[in-house]
Structure formats: structure tokens, C-alpha cells
Scaffold this active site. Structure first.
Site, PDB file in Angstrom:
ATOM      1  N   HIS A 120       0.840  -1.205   0.000  1.00 20.96           N
ATOM      2  CA  HIS A 120       0.000   0.000   0.000  1.00 20.96           C
ATOM      3  C   HIS A 120       0.868   1.245   0.000  1.00 20.96           C
ATOM      4  CE1 HIS A 120       0.571   0.775   4.238  1.00 20.96           C
ATOM      5  NE2 HIS A 120       0.176  -0.444   4.533  1.00 20.96           N
ATOM      6  N   HIS A 139       3.867   1.639   2.398  1.00 15.07           N
ATOM      7  CA  HIS A 139       5.059   0.886   1.997  1.00 15.07           C
ATOM      8  C   HIS A 139       5.775   1.616   0.857  1.00 15.07           C
ATOM      9  CE1 HIS A 139       2.421  -2.730   3.264  1.00 15.07           C
ATOM     10  NE2 HIS A 139       3.191  -2.396   4.278  1.00 15.07           N
ATOM     11  N   LYS A 181      -6.831   7.803   9.214  1.00 19.42           N
ATOM     12  CA  LYS A 181      -5.951   6.698   8.858  1.00 19.42           C
ATOM     13  C   LYS A 181      -6.531   5.987   7.635  1.00 19.42           C
ATOM     14  CE  LYS A 181      -3.511   2.920  10.715  1.00 19.42           C
ATOM     15  NZ  LYS A 181      -3.307   1.875  11.627  1.00 19.42           N
ATOM     16  N   CYS A 233      -0.761  -8.427  20.696  1.00 16.28           N
ATOM     17  CA  CYS A 233      -1.498  -7.939  19.522  1.00 16.28           C
ATOM     18  C   CYS A 233      -0.944  -8.650  18.293  1.00 16.28           C
ATOM     19  CB  CYS A 233      -1.357  -6.431  19.348  1.00 16.28           C
ATOM     20  SG  CYS A 233      -1.950  -5.891  17.717  1.00 16.28           S
ATOM     21  N   CYS A 245       0.461  -6.279  15.455  1.00 13.56           N
ATOM     22  CA  CYS A 245       1.845  -5.800  15.651  1.00 13.56           C
ATOM     23  C   CYS A 245       2.819  -6.956  15.798  1.00 13.56           C
ATOM     24  CB  CYS A 245       1.967  -4.974  16.923  1.00 13.56           C
ATOM     25  SG  CYS A 245       0.987  -3.495  16.993  1.00 13.56           S
ATOM     26  N   LYS A 296      -9.424   0.138   4.804  1.00 10.93           N
ATOM     27  CA  LYS A 296     -10.394  -0.415   3.863  1.00 10.93           C
ATOM     28  C   LYS A 296     -11.807  -0.136   4.345  1.00 10.93           C
ATOM     29  CE  LYS A 296      -7.641  -4.025   1.821  1.00 10.93           C
ATOM     30  NZ  LYS A 296      -7.153  -5.343   2.148  1.00 10.93           N
ATOM     31  N   CYS A 318      -5.564  -2.563  20.627  1.00 10.92           N
ATOM     32  CA  CYS A 318      -4.371  -1.915  20.084  1.00 10.92           C
ATOM     33  C   CYS A 318      -4.828  -0.779  19.178  1.00 10.92           C
ATOM     34  CB  CYS A 318      -3.553  -2.932  19.295  1.00 10.92           C
ATOM     35  SG  CYS A 318      -2.397  -2.154  18.178  1.00 10.92           S
ATOM     36  N   HIS A 356      -4.203  -1.252  15.377  1.00 14.79           N
ATOM     37  CA  HIS A 356      -4.900  -2.297  14.618  1.00 14.79           C
ATOM     38  C   HIS A 356      -6.366  -2.435  14.969  1.00 14.79           C
ATOM     39  CE1 HIS A 356      -0.665  -3.281  13.995  1.00 14.79           C
ATOM     40  NE2 HIS A 356      -1.096  -3.560  12.782  1.00 14.79           N
TER      41      HIS A 356
END
Ligand code: MSP
Length: 508
Positions: free
Chosen positions: A21, A24, A297, A129, A132, A300, A146, A149
């Protein structure tokens, strides 16, 4: 030993539970820009990126897809590699943690840590988590979840092997404080110093219930903790075969790039592993911010994900690379939106750079029969060389590159582009008499050549296109060393220029 300066740069290796994504892509392009710049300087560069393929999260994802883990990761890795090819990422090595050599070396290194007593049998209990792949303390969680996430941390308790992180913390902290091991920007260093003030517990370094991992050589019932496996990529990617105390020639890294999400593990476990292996610490971590879309953030569920393919499709590869690097100061969080990207594309790429090249080439075509004119009568004028391309100008750019202020490098390049466009508007070369106009246009062409050199690390294809339009052979031009190439006077009068397609067509 050669006196050539070396530059080893790494990105994190990315999890392959999903497609690449924008986040990255961001880190990977930034590393590519830096690697390309250091290559231009004539340094010995090694750029390492790759994929982190083991662990519970990936095992689970493979299962969801009805595939064996290896089959599943092979599919995703191919997508990362093709995305990096699309974006002209010129890495020296793409490391996969499922490579046989990496696996053997991780086993050898962990055996060494075990033999010297830095890994010991223990039990770990805590909240874990999966996103992570890390144990969390209560204060890392928000309502038990978390925050990165948005998923409940699970209570886990297991027999495992522990790593003596605590043994090395004082030494590491000292090196961080003294900047022998630099963490930049400085706010991030302060944050890390803060972690060290808390009591750093030893970490669980193996998992009994995760099958998709590297088996510990002394107890095959357990697999290596995915982060212990992953960190060693920074050495195995250089061909290290696991000898303690013997660093590969390119180690230590000059820069290790990452975002703030993984700073804590990087600044604690990784240096402790290095010290345990008798190897030097990296010279620098540079921690960049997070991309948000419209203040939120990217996710999706929110439906605000911008993918690398979409960027490429809309703007083209070079413009996408440019926009990512220009949109936010490197180190800060950045908010992006299609509107902001479009605006920036039109203003800076279509109007400023694209237009400058286009209008100058057109005038040379019209007035000089497409031949680079002489600037005989222009030398008495305080030319562009003395106004724009001064020693201070170039040392400013080098300084920004050295401090990884990539957005500032771009601003400095584009301020000259803007000024040149303004100059053309003010002085109207098409109304000048021939002698003066020849000088003016020849100076514009020479400036454009220098600009092509400056943008090269960001937009390599565009630089080539500009060289070609200036009648230069890009391969020959690029065989020059950067510091020589940016000196005034690289174009030969009489050379035929070649008008090309517009570099950055305006978006509607
Ligand atoms: N596999 C671990 C890293 C192991 S390194 C020994 C991991 N992988 S990851 O796929 O989650 O990648 C995290 C990294 O991707 C971040 O540190 C950053 O470099 C990049 N980014 C991912 N999302 C991002 C944004 N939204 N914004 C900016 N960069 C982000 O953690």
C-alpha cells in the site's frame, strides 16, 4: 581498503499479509531517492528492501485464503516486486525471510545467542497484539484494543525462550544519548530515551504455537519470534552467514528508514541483538511520519485507501514519486487527498517544470532552428549561473539531502524553476533582439540541464526525457559524476534539440 565512501540504506521488510500500500511505497521511494543520490555522488551504495514472511498473522491469512503459507506468500511477494519494478525502485537486493540462506543464518545467530546465555528458557505472560506481532502493556492499549490495529489484545501465556534485553539496555541508551547511534528526528530520539526509562523487560523470543516460522535449532518445537527473524534481514541481506563478531563489509547501515509504528521494537530489540552478536549498531535511524487520508488513517473500512496503482494510473510513475516526496515534510505525519495531489501536480509539475521545458524548447525551435544557440553576448549579463546556481545553492541542496529533508530539496529545486518561468514572463525573450535572445535561451537550456540532474533521484525517467530533449544521450550524460555534471556549461552550441511530448500533461 578503498577510500570510496559507502552508503548502506534499508527499509523495513514488509509483512505480506496483504498487497503493498501507499505507506510501503512511501518508505521505499524515499530510500530509492537517497540511494540514487548517493550513487550519483559516486559512493558505494547498497539499498536493501524485502519482505517479512513468517508469523501468526500471515499463517492465518494463508488459511483464510485456503493456501499453504509458502504458496500464499509467494503470491504476495510477487506483487511487491512488481510494484517496486513499476515505480523504478532500484534496490540492490530484495530479501525474503523465507530464503533458505536467511533461515540458516537466523538459526546460526540464535544458536550463538543461546550458547552465550543471552537466550534462556522461561515463560511469558501478557497481552499480545497479532497485528503488531508484539506483546503490549496496558498503557499501550485503548479500551483493551491496540490503537494501531483496532483489535483486542489477547492474553497469552506460554513456555518460551526469552532474550536478555535488559542486559544490553544501559549500553544502548548511552549510545543513543551520545548520538553514536543517532535517532532522527530528535523528537523520536527523546521518545526512545523515554522507553528506556521504563523498565525494559526481557522479551519472548520464540513461539510454541506458531508453526509458520523458523524452528529454533536447539528445540524444534518452537519457532523464532518473527521480529528476531526479521531484524536479521538487515545482515543476511548483505550476505552475512552468521559469524558473531564479523560484520559484512557494508555494515553498519548509514540509514535505516522506518515509520514511527515500529520505532520502539527497532530501538530496543535490534540493537540488543547486535550487541549480543558482537556487531556495531547502525549509524542512524530516520523515522518518518504516517500518511493520513483526509485526516483519517487509511483503511479499507473507511474506504479511503489510495493504492500505488491508482497513483500510477492517474499521474504516471515519476509524478507519483514526486508527489509522495513533496507533499509533506519527511519526518512529519502527512495528510493527503486526491484534491491536494491534483493541485500539486498541476501547479508544480504541469505549470512549473513541464511548462518551463516546453516553452524554452519551443522558442529554440522557433528562433534557432532547433539548435542550441551561443551565449556570446550574455556573459556580461549577471547570468543564471551567478544568480541561481551558486556554490551556496548546491551546498544547501547537499545539506538537505544529508539531513534527509527530501521535501526541502524539492522546494529548493522548484524555487529556481519558478523563478526561471517568472524571468521568461518578465523579460519576454521572444521580443528581444537576436543576440540577446540567443544568450538568454542558451542560459535557459543550460539551467534546464542542471535541473534535470537535480531532479534525477526523484524522477529518473523525467531526467532522461529532458536530457534527450536537450539533444544529449541520457546514458552518456549520466556517466558523469554529479558534482562535475552540475557545473555550468555542459551543453554545446549547435547541438540539435528534440522537442518531445509534454512531460506532465495538465489534469482536467
Ligand atoms: N514487518 C515489519 C517490519 C520488520 S523490519 C525488520 C512491519 N511491516 S509493515 O508491513 O507493517 O510495514 C511497516 C512500515 O511500512 C512502516 O514502518 C513504514 O515504513 C511503512 N508504512 C506502512 N504504513 C504507513 C503509512 N500509513 N504511512 C507511512 N508509512 C507507513 O512492520
Amino acid at each position: 581498503m578503498s577510500s570510496q565512501k559507502k552508503f548502506y540504506i534499508t527499509t523495513p521488510i514488509y509483512y505480506v499479509n496483504d498487497q503493498p500500500h501507499l505507506g510501503h511505497l512511501y518508505t521505499t521511494v524515499a530510500a530509492d531517492v537517497l540511494a540514487r543520490y548517493h550513487r550519483l555522488l559516486g559512493e558505494e551504495v547498497f539499498y536493501l528492501t524485502g519482505t517479512d514472511e513468517h508469523g501468526a498473522k500471515i499463517e492465518e491469512k494463508a488459511k483464510e485464503n485456503g493456501l499453504e503459507p509458502q504458496e500464499f506468500v509467494d503470491g504476495i511477494v510477487a506483487k511487491f516486486q512488481s510494484a517496486w519494478k513499476d515505480f523504478n525502485i532500484d534496490y540492490d537486493k530484495f530479501i525474503r525471510t523465507t530464503d533458505k540462506k536467511h533461515i540458516e543464518t537466523v538459526q546460526k545467530a540464535l544458536q550463538h545467542l543461546y550458547d552465550k546465555g543471552d537466550i534462556y528458557k522461561g515463560k511469558y505472560e501478557g497481552l499480545y497484539c497479532r497485528g503488531c506481532e508484539q506483546y503490549k502493556s496496558q498503557k499501550d492499549l485503548v479500551n483493551g484494543k491496540c490503537p494501531d490495529h483496532n483489535q483486542e489484545a489477547e492474553m497469552m501465556s506460554e513456555e518460551c525462550y526469552m532474550f536478555k534485553l535488559s542486559k544490553y539496555s544501559p549500553q544502548i541508551l548511552k549510545k543513543i544519548k551520545s548520538d553514536e547511534f543517532k535517532i532522527l528526528p530528535v523528537e523520536r530520539k527523546n521518545e526512545v530515551v523515554g522507553f528506556y526509562k521504563e523498565d525494559l523487560r526481557d522479551v519472548a523470543f520464540s513461539r510454541k504455537n506458531v508453526k509458520w516460522g523458523i524452528p529454533l535449532p536447539w528445540n524444534k518445537e518452537q519457532t523464532a519470534y518473527v521480529w528476531a527473524d526479521a531484524f536479521l534481514n538487515y545482515l543476511t541481506g548483505l550476505g552475512w552467514t552468521g559469524e558473531a563478531g564479523k560484520a559484512p563489509a557494508m555494515w553498519p547501515a548509514e540509514v535505516q528508514l522506518m515509520a514511527k509504528d515500529i520505532l520502539r521494537v527497532h530501538a530496543t530489540i535490534w540493537p540488543a541483538m547486535l550487541l549480543s552478536l558482537g556487531l556495531p549498531l547502525p549509524k542512524e535511524f530516520f523515522v518518518h511520519g504516517f500518511f493520513l487520508v483526509d485526516g483519517k488513517k487509511m483503511s479499507k473500512t473507511l474506504g479511503n485507501v489510495i493504492t500505488p496503482e491508482e497513483l500510477k494510473k492517474k499521474y504516471g510513475v515519476d509524478a507519483a514519486r514526486y508527489l509522495l516526496m513533496a507533499i509533506t515534510p519527511f519526518g512529519n505525519d502527512g495528510d493527503i487527498s486526491w484534491e491536494r495531489l491534483d493541485e500539486k501536480y498541476n501547479a508544480e509539475l504541469a505549470n512549473d517544470l513541464g511548462n518551463l521545458v516546453n516553452r524554452v524548447i519551443l522558442m529554440v525551435k522557433q528562433f534557432n532552428n532547433s539548435e542550441i544557440p551561443k551565449d556570446d553576448n550574455f556573459s556580461s549579463y549577471p547570468g543564471f549561473r551567478d544568480i541561481y546556481f551558486t556554490k551556496e545553492y548546491f551546498s544547501g541542496i547537499e545539506n538537505y539531502f544529508d539531513n534527509l529533508q527530501l521535501d526541502a530539496v524539492i522546494k529548493k529545486i522548484f524555487s529556481v524553476i519558478k523563478d526561471l518561468n517568472k524571468g521568461i514572463g518578465t523579460y519576454e525573450p521572444f521580443k528581444m533582439d537576436k543576440e540577446f535572445r540567443d544568450g538568454f535561451l542558451s542560459s535557459c537550456l543550460e539551467s534546464i540541464r542542471i535541473i534535470a540532474w537535480l531532479i534525477l533521484p526523484f524522477m529518473p525517467e523525467t531526467a532522461d526525457k529532458i536530457f534527450s530533449q536537450l539533444g544529449l544521450d541520457p546514458i552518456k550524460e549520466k556517466s558523469k559524476k554529479f558534482r562535475e555534471a552540475i557545473k555550468w556549461g555542459g551543453l554545446k552550441p549547435g547541438t540539435k534539440i528534440k522537442k518531445g511530448e509534454p512531460l506532465f500533461p495538465r489534469l482536467k
